[in-house]
Design a protein around this motif. Sequence first.
Motif, PDB file in Angstrom:
ATOM      1  N   GLU A   1       0.828  -1.205   0.000  1.00  0.00           N
ATOM      2  CA  GLU A   1       0.000   0.000   0.000  1.00  0.00           C
ATOM      3  C   GLU A   1       0.864   1.257   0.000  1.00  0.00           C
ATOM      4  O   GLU A   1       0.560   2.241  -0.688  1.00  0.00           O
ATOM      5  CB  GLU A   1      -0.933   0.010   1.207  1.00  0.00           C
ATOM      6  CG  GLU A   1      -1.986  -1.076   1.176  1.00  0.00           C
ATOM      7  CD  GLU A   1      -2.872  -0.946  -0.057  1.00  0.00           C
ATOM      8  OE1 GLU A   1      -3.423   0.139  -0.293  1.00  0.00           O
ATOM      9  OE2 GLU A   1      -2.995  -1.946  -0.799  1.00  0.00           O
ATOM     10  N   VAL A   2       1.938   1.244   0.770  1.00  0.00           N
ATOM     11  CA  VAL A   2       2.860   2.372   0.786  1.00  0.00           C
ATOM     12  C   VAL A   2       3.462   2.564  -0.594  1.00  0.00           C
ATOM     13  O   VAL A   2       3.529   3.673  -1.135  1.00  0.00           O
ATOM     14  CB  VAL A   2       3.982   2.158   1.819  1.00  0.00           C
ATOM     15  CG1 VAL A   2       4.916   3.366   1.850  1.00  0.00           C
ATOM     16  CG2 VAL A   2       3.409   1.893   3.184  1.00  0.00           C
ATOM     17  N   PHE A   3       3.922   1.461  -1.173  1.00  0.00           N
ATOM     18  CA  PHE A   3       4.561   1.525  -2.484  1.00  0.00           C
ATOM     19  C   PHE A   3       3.608   2.108  -3.522  1.00  0.00           C
ATOM     20  O   PHE A   3       3.986   2.966  -4.323  1.00  0.00           O
ATOM     21  CB  PHE A   3       5.010   0.123  -2.905  1.00  0.00           C
ATOM     22  CG  PHE A   3       5.684   0.080  -4.248  1.00  0.00           C
ATOM     23  CD1 PHE A   3       6.987   0.525  -4.391  1.00  0.00           C
ATOM     24  CD2 PHE A   3       5.013  -0.382  -5.367  1.00  0.00           C
ATOM     25  CE1 PHE A   3       7.605   0.502  -5.628  1.00  0.00           C
ATOM     26  CE2 PHE A   3       5.623  -0.416  -6.599  1.00  0.00           C
ATOM     27  CZ  PHE A   3       6.924   0.032  -6.732  1.00  0.00           C
ATOM     28  N   ILE A   4       2.371   1.672  -3.506  1.00  0.00           N
ATOM     29  CA  ILE A   4       1.397   2.138  -4.500  1.00  0.00           C
ATOM     30  C   ILE A   4       1.192   3.644  -4.393  1.00  0.00           C
ATOM     31  O   ILE A   4       1.272   4.365  -5.395  1.00  0.00           O
ATOM     32  CB  ILE A   4       0.052   1.401  -4.312  1.00  0.00           C
ATOM     33  CG1 ILE A   4       0.176  -0.044  -4.778  1.00  0.00           C
ATOM     34  CG2 ILE A   4      -1.072   2.113  -5.073  1.00  0.00           C
ATOM     35  CD1 ILE A   4      -1.003  -0.924  -4.399  1.00  0.00           C
ATOM     36  N   HIS A   5       0.944   4.125  -3.191  1.00  0.00           N
ATOM     37  CA  HIS A   5       0.599   5.538  -3.035  1.00  0.00           C
ATOM     38  C   HIS A   5       1.800   6.462  -3.207  1.00  0.00           C
ATOM     39  O   HIS A   5       1.672   7.543  -3.797  1.00  0.00           O
ATOM     40  CB  HIS A   5      -0.072   5.762  -1.689  1.00  0.00           C
ATOM     41  CG  HIS A   5      -1.432   5.138  -1.593  1.00  0.00           C
ATOM     42  ND1 HIS A   5      -2.521   5.621  -2.277  1.00  0.00           N
ATOM     43  CD2 HIS A   5      -1.873   4.046  -0.908  1.00  0.00           C
ATOM     44  CE1 HIS A   5      -3.587   4.867  -2.024  1.00  0.00           C
ATOM     45  NE2 HIS A   5      -3.216   3.913  -1.197  1.00  0.00           N
ATOM     46  N   GLN A   6       2.976   6.033  -2.725  1.00  0.00           N
ATOM     47  CA  GLN A   6       4.138   6.903  -2.904  1.00  0.00           C
ATOM     48  C   GLN A   6       4.582   6.907  -4.357  1.00  0.00           C
ATOM     49  O   GLN A   6       5.022   7.944  -4.872  1.00  0.00           O
ATOM     50  CB  GLN A   6       5.280   6.503  -1.959  1.00  0.00           C
ATOM     51  CG  GLN A   6       5.958   5.181  -2.219  1.00  0.00           C
ATOM     52  CD  GLN A   6       7.030   5.252  -3.281  1.00  0.00           C
ATOM     53  OE1 GLN A   6       7.578   6.313  -3.556  1.00  0.00           O
ATOM     54  NE2 GLN A   6       7.328   4.125  -3.898  1.00  0.00           N
ATOM     55  N   ALA A   7       4.449   5.768  -5.052  1.00  0.00           N
ATOM     56  CA  ALA A   7       4.816   5.721  -6.475  1.00  0.00           C
ATOM     57  C   ALA A   7       3.872   6.568  -7.313  1.00  0.00           C
ATOM     58  O   ALA A   7       4.287   7.201  -8.293  1.00  0.00           O
ATOM     59  CB  ALA A   7       4.815   4.273  -6.965  1.00  0.00           C
ATOM     60  N   ARG A   8       2.607   6.579  -6.950  1.00  0.00           N
ATOM     61  CA  ARG A   8       1.643   7.418  -7.662  1.00  0.00           C
ATOM     62  C   ARG A   8       2.034   8.891  -7.561  1.00  0.00           C
ATOM     63  O   ARG A   8       1.994   9.623  -8.557  1.00  0.00           O
ATOM     64  CB  ARG A   8       0.248   7.206  -7.063  1.00  0.00           C
ATOM     65  CG  ARG A   8      -0.851   8.027  -7.712  1.00  0.00           C
ATOM     66  CD  ARG A   8      -2.197   7.782  -7.044  1.00  0.00           C
ATOM     67  NE  ARG A   8      -3.261   8.546  -7.685  1.00  0.00           N
ATOM     68  CZ  ARG A   8      -4.531   8.534  -7.289  1.00  0.00           C
ATOM     69  NH1 ARG A   8      -4.887   7.769  -6.264  1.00  0.00           N
ATOM     70  NH2 ARG A   8      -5.429   9.259  -7.916  1.00  0.00           N
ATOM     71  N   GLU A   9       2.454   9.310  -6.362  1.00  0.00           N
ATOM     72  CA  GLU A   9       2.890  10.690  -6.183  1.00  0.00           C
ATOM     73  C   GLU A   9       4.190  10.953  -6.926  1.00  0.00           C
ATOM     74  O   GLU A   9       4.390  12.039  -7.489  1.00  0.00           O
ATOM     75  CB  GLU A   9       3.055  10.999  -4.695  1.00  0.00           C
ATOM     76  CG  GLU A   9       1.755  10.982  -3.908  1.00  0.00           C
ATOM     77  CD  GLU A   9       0.761  12.032  -4.393  1.00  0.00           C
ATOM     78  OE1 GLU A   9       1.198  13.137  -4.785  1.00  0.00           O
ATOM     79  OE2 GLU A   9      -0.453  11.738  -4.393  1.00  0.00           O
ATOM     80  N   GLN A  10       5.085   9.979  -6.946  1.00  0.00           N
ATOM     81  CA  GLN A  10       6.333  10.132  -7.690  1.00  0.00           C
ATOM     82  C   GLN A  10       6.064  10.333  -9.178  1.00  0.00           C
ATOM     83  O   GLN A  10       6.663  11.206  -9.815  1.00  0.00           O
ATOM     84  CB  GLN A  10       7.224   8.902  -7.509  1.00  0.00           C
ATOM     85  CG  GLN A  10       8.021   8.895  -6.224  1.00  0.00           C
ATOM     86  CD  GLN A  10       9.048   7.777  -6.199  1.00  0.00           C
ATOM     87  OE1 GLN A  10       8.940   6.779  -6.916  1.00  0.00           O
ATOM     88  NE2 GLN A  10      10.059   7.934  -5.361  1.00  0.00           N
ATOM     89  N   PHE A  11       5.171   9.548  -9.740  1.00  0.00           N
ATOM     90  CA  PHE A  11       4.882   9.648 -11.160  1.00  0.00           C
ATOM     91  C   PHE A  11       4.332  11.033 -11.496  1.00  0.00           C
ATOM     92  O   PHE A  11       4.656  11.604 -12.549  1.00  0.00           O
ATOM     93  CB  PHE A  11       3.881   8.561 -11.576  1.00  0.00           C
ATOM     94  CG  PHE A  11       3.903   8.260 -13.046  1.00  0.00           C
ATOM     95  CD1 PHE A  11       4.869   7.416 -13.581  1.00  0.00           C
ATOM     96  CD2 PHE A  11       2.968   8.811 -13.907  1.00  0.00           C
ATOM     97  CE1 PHE A  11       4.897   7.124 -14.931  1.00  0.00           C
ATOM     98  CE2 PHE A  11       2.990   8.535 -15.260  1.00  0.00           C
ATOM     99  CZ  PHE A  11       3.958   7.686 -15.772  1.00  0.00           C
ATOM    100  N   ARG A  12       3.540  11.569 -10.603  1.00  0.00           N
ATOM    101  CA  ARG A  12       3.001  12.911 -10.832  1.00  0.00           C
ATOM    102  C   ARG A  12       4.115  13.957 -10.759  1.00  0.00           C
ATOM    103  O   ARG A  12       4.117  14.923 -11.525  1.00  0.00           O
ATOM    104  CB  ARG A  12       1.906  13.217  -9.814  1.00  0.00           C
ATOM    105  CG  ARG A  12       1.141  14.503 -10.109  1.00  0.00           C
ATOM    106  CD  ARG A  12      -0.175  14.533  -9.377  1.00  0.00           C
ATOM    107  NE  ARG A  12      -0.905  15.763  -9.630  1.00  0.00           N
ATOM    108  CZ  ARG A  12      -2.173  15.966  -9.307  1.00  0.00           C
ATOM    109  NH1 ARG A  12      -2.857  14.994  -8.727  1.00  0.00           N
ATOM    110  NH2 ARG A  12      -2.756  17.118  -9.553  1.00  0.00           N
TER     111      ARG A  12
END
Length: 463
Positions: free
Chosen positions: A435-446
Motif C-alpha cells: 500500500e505504501v509503495f502504490i501511493h508513494q509511487a503514484r505521487e512520484q509519477f506525478r
Amino acid sequence: MRRVVLFGYRGTGKTAIGTVLSRRLGVPFLDTDALIEQKSGRTIPDIFKNDGEERFRALEREAIAGLPTHDVVVGTGGGVVMDPENMERLRRDSVCVLLAADPATIGRRLAKSPRPPLTSLTPDEEIAQVMSRRRRQYAASADFCVDTSTTSTEEAAGRILSLLKEGTVPPQVQEAAFRWFVADAPGAPELQRLESLLTGPDRDVQTRFLGIAGYPCSHSKSPLLFNRLFERYHLNCHYTRFEDPSVATILQVARDIDAKGLSVTIPFKRAVMAYLDEIDDDAAQQIGAVNTVVFSCGAAHGWNTDWLGIQKPLTGFSGTRAVLLGAGGVAAAAAYALTNLDMEVTILNRTPEKARTLAEQFGCRWRAWNGFDGMNPDLVVNATSLGMQPDTRSPLRDDQLKKEMTVFDLVYTPPVTPLIAAARKAGCATITGTEVFIHQAREQFRLFFGIDVPDTTIREILA
C-alpha cells in the motif's frame, strides 16, 4: 515526427519560438490559446472576465483533446501544466520542451502584452507567486529545457532543433555511463536494453532515463511498475537501477546522462540531500529525507512522497495510539505522517538515542526497543528493514501481537512479511507495505510527469 509540445510561463516565447520551429521542421504550429479563441469566437481575456477561469480551463481541455498526435508543434497556455488530464494528453507520444526565462525578463515582455493580469498583485509579485505555485508542474513538464532569457527567437528554435536531433549527452558520455551500468551486472535483458539505448547505432537521443537509486536495490518493483506505466501512457522513457555504494556516484551518473528523475531508497534517503540543488518540499525538509529527485533545467529537486504513502492507507483509521518501530529515514516519514494524523506516537529503536532524537524532532514519546510489552497500541508501524530479504525476522514476537491492534509493515518485499503473517494469525487488522509503495509511487509519477495515475492502474500492474 513526434509531436513537439512547448510549455512555460507567459512571456517565455512559446508562440514566437513555436512558429519558427514549425517552419524549420516543415510542420504546422498550433497554439492552444488561439484554438480556444477561434472556436469560441471570443478572446481569452473576455472568457476570463465574463465566464471565469473554470470555463476557460474546460475549453482548454477540449482544445488539447482535439490536437493532432504527431507531425505538429504545439504551444500551450502557461497554466496548462496544473491539470493532470491535460498533461496525460500532451505528454502522450510527444517531446516536451520547457521554455524558461528569469522573472525580470518575463516582466519586461509582459509589460508589452495586451493580456490582463491573473491576480490583483503587482506584476512582479504576480510573476513570482504564480511561477512559485506552478514550479513543481513546470519541472514535471520538461523532457528538455531551454532558457530564453537572452536568446533570440531564431536562436531558441535552433537550440530546440539541436536537442531533437542530437539530445543533450555526447556519445562518449553515454558510453562511459553504460560501462558503469555493466559493472553493476544487471540481468541480460536489462543489459541489452541499456546497451541499445545508450550506445546502440540506432539509439534514440530523445529517450529520457529514470531509475531507482539504492544499495542494494535489486529487490525493487519500481522498474517493472514505471516501465509498464511508460508503455501505458506512451512516454519515451526507460527506468533502470542505479546501484552503487556511493550516492555521490549515482547522482553524478544521473546528471551525466541527463536523467529525468530518481526514486531513492535505502540507504540514501538522508545522504542524497547533500547532493541536491533544492529541496522543494516542506515535508522533505521536516522529515530530513528525500525519496524522489526530479531533474529539471540543470537542477536536482528533492521531494518526499513516503509520508503520503504511509498516511493515505490510514485514511479513516480511528485509533489514536501508535507505536513506531525504527528511527531511520523511513521512520521519520512515518512519524511525520502519524503526527499529521494527530496520533500519539511512541518510537522504539534498538539504539535508544536515535529514538529519542527522532521523538524530539516530531514531539513524540520514545522508549528502548524492549519497551513494547504492556503498551497495547491501536496501531503498530514497522519502519525497520526487518522482514526484507535477506533478513526475514519479525521485529516483534508473536505473543506481543493482540487482535485489537492494526499492524502496518512498511516493508513491501515480500508482500506478506513475517510480521504481517504473524499479525494475521493473531487476528490483527493488517496493512502491507504494498500500500505504501502504490501511493508513494503514484505521487512520484506525478512529480516526474504531471500525470495522475489511478491507484487501480498501479494495482493491476503489480498483481
